[in-house]
Design a protein around this motif. Structure first.
Motif, PDB file in Angstrom:
ATOM      1  N   LYS A   1       0.837  -1.208   0.000  1.00 58.71           N
ATOM      2  CA  LYS A   1       0.000   0.000   0.000  1.00 58.71           C
ATOM      3  C   LYS A   1       0.871   1.258   0.000  1.00 58.71           C
ATOM      4  N   THR A   2       1.874   1.236   0.872  1.00 54.82           N
ATOM      5  CA  THR A   2       2.755   2.392   1.002  1.00 54.82           C
ATOM      6  C   THR A   2       3.513   2.659  -0.296  1.00 54.82           C
TER       7      THR A   2
ATOM      8  N   PRO B   1       3.137   6.766  -5.853  1.00 53.35           N
ATOM      9  CA  PRO B   1       3.966   6.028  -4.892  1.00 53.35           C
ATOM     10  C   PRO B   1       4.367   6.840  -3.668  1.00 53.35           C
ATOM     11  N   VAL B   2       4.273   6.190  -2.513  1.00 53.33           N
ATOM     12  CA  VAL B   2       4.665   6.759  -1.223  1.00 53.33           C
ATOM     13  C   VAL B   2       4.003   8.120  -1.009  1.00 53.33           C
ATOM     14  N   SER B   3       2.725   8.207  -1.328  1.00 52.74           N
ATOM     15  CA  SER B   3       2.005   9.472  -1.195  1.00 52.74           C
ATOM     16  C   SER B   3       1.022   9.462  -0.026  1.00 52.74           C
ATOM     17  N   GLY B   4       0.869   8.311   0.623  1.00 52.46           N
ATOM     18  CA  GLY B   4      -0.102   8.200   1.701  1.00 52.46           C
ATOM     19  C   GLY B   4      -1.427   7.621   1.242  1.00 52.46           C
ATOM     20  N   ASN B   5      -1.625   7.548  -0.083  1.00 56.45           N
ATOM     21  CA  ASN B   5      -2.819   6.881  -0.613  1.00 56.45           C
ATOM     22  C   ASN B   5      -2.636   5.369  -0.444  1.00 56.45           C
ATOM     23  N   ALA B   6      -3.735   4.673  -0.128  1.00 60.59           N
ATOM     24  CA  ALA B   6      -3.571   3.267   0.281  1.00 60.59           C
ATOM     25  C   ALA B   6      -4.670   2.356  -0.251  1.00 60.59           C
TER      26      ALA B   6
ATOM     27  N   PHE C   1      -4.356   0.178  -3.010  1.00 56.40           N
ATOM     28  CA  PHE C   1      -3.860  -1.096  -3.530  1.00 56.40           C
ATOM     29  C   PHE C   1      -2.738  -1.654  -2.665  1.00 56.40           C
ATOM     30  N   PRO C   2      -2.868  -2.924  -2.236  1.00 58.08           N
ATOM     31  CA  PRO C   2      -4.049  -3.798  -2.345  1.00 58.08           C
ATOM     32  C   PRO C   2      -5.003  -3.555  -1.180  1.00 58.08           C
TER      33      PRO C   2
END
Length: 275
Positions: free
Chosen positions: A153-154, A172-177, A179-180
């Motif tokens: 996710k991270t 990537p590495v933006s705090g959005n989570a 997937f998966p």
């Protein structure tokens, strides 16, 4: 929260208990009670399993093919993420909302892990050693799969569908989570590990459909894309199966153990082997 913990702990007991009962476990005082009756001259022992290869190996040849199938299926579903989301939302109803609310805790680590800990503690205190060992392996299997999902996710940083983002929006590495799906990973890891520990043929027909409901609930709640739950479910089921197999191989008869004893005469070190 208490009701959810009790529900999941009860499910684990319901699915795993028959197999541990067949293993010949009988009730006996738990460690706390047994320690009071232990003689002062009886040595105390601490065991640690030695590493094992073969059937307990972490990686096997066919795993590469399985991984390729999972990745291929994920890409195939990802191509239809928007269409699947629209279809799920089109068939939403109060009944589906209630069903999603009921199923969701089975994939929530904040509920599943404490419930497993409660099951483990109860088994230990009740002297159900085999049930406690099985629950410990289930917990570790779920934990490893969940940790892998969290790491992915991270790294992936995919935005959730309810954020208004496109399905291919990865940061990537933006705090959005997105997937998966962590819930799908936990639910299928729990189903896979419990199925392996129980050994009863009917368990899979309860455990996996329940995990599937969790995955569906994440689509219904608009928290994940379909490809999130497909990959998460595969990660949980396959990852937990591998961890549980490894743990069971380490505990198999015939394995060597390092043994540390402490008696009145001082520490004693040796090697034991079960048959």
């Amino acid at each position: 929260m208490i009701k959810r913990l009790g529900r999941i702990a009860g499910l684990v007991l319901f699915l795993v208990f028959p197999a541990t009962a067949r293993a010949g476990d009988t009730w006996r005082p738990g460690p706390a009670l047994a320690s009071r009756a232990r003689s002062a001259t009886q040595p105390l022992a601490l065991q640690a399993s030695a590493p094992r290869v073969g059937n307990g190996a972490w990686l096997r040849a066919h795993d590469v093919g399985v991984a390729a199938l999972v990745v291929g299926a994920t890409f195939a579903v990802a191509a239809n993420d928007d269409a699947i989301r629209a279809d799920v939302r089109r068939h939403d109803s109060p009944a589906s909302r209630d069903l999603a609310r009921f199923a969701q805790p089975l994939g929530n680590a904040a509920v599943v892990v404490p419930a497993l800990a409660l099951t483990y503690a109860g088994a230990r205190l009740g002297g159900r050693r085999s049930l406690a060992d099985a629950t410990e392996r289930v917990t570790l299997s779920v934990g490893v799969a969940g940790a892998a999902a969290l790491a992915l996710k991270t790294i992936a940083g995919r935005r959730r569908p309810n954020s208004g983002a496109d399905a291919d929006d990865f940061r990537p590495v933006s705090g959005n989570a997105s997937f998966p799906s962590g819930h799908a990973t936990i639910a299928f890891a729990l189903a896979s590990a419990v199925d392996r520990e129980s050994g009863a043929r009917w368990v899979k027909w309860v455990a996996y459909p329940a995990a599937g409901l969790v995955a569906w609930s994440r689509l219904r709640d608009d928290e994940h894309w379909a490809s999130d739950v497909v990959f998460g479910g595969a990660l949980g089921a396959l990852g937990a199966a591998r961890v549980d197999d490894r743990l069971r191989a380490r505990a198999a008869p015939g394995e060597a153990h390092a043994l540390l004893r402490w008696s009145r005469g001082g520490p004693q070190v040796g090697i034991t082997r079960g048959f």
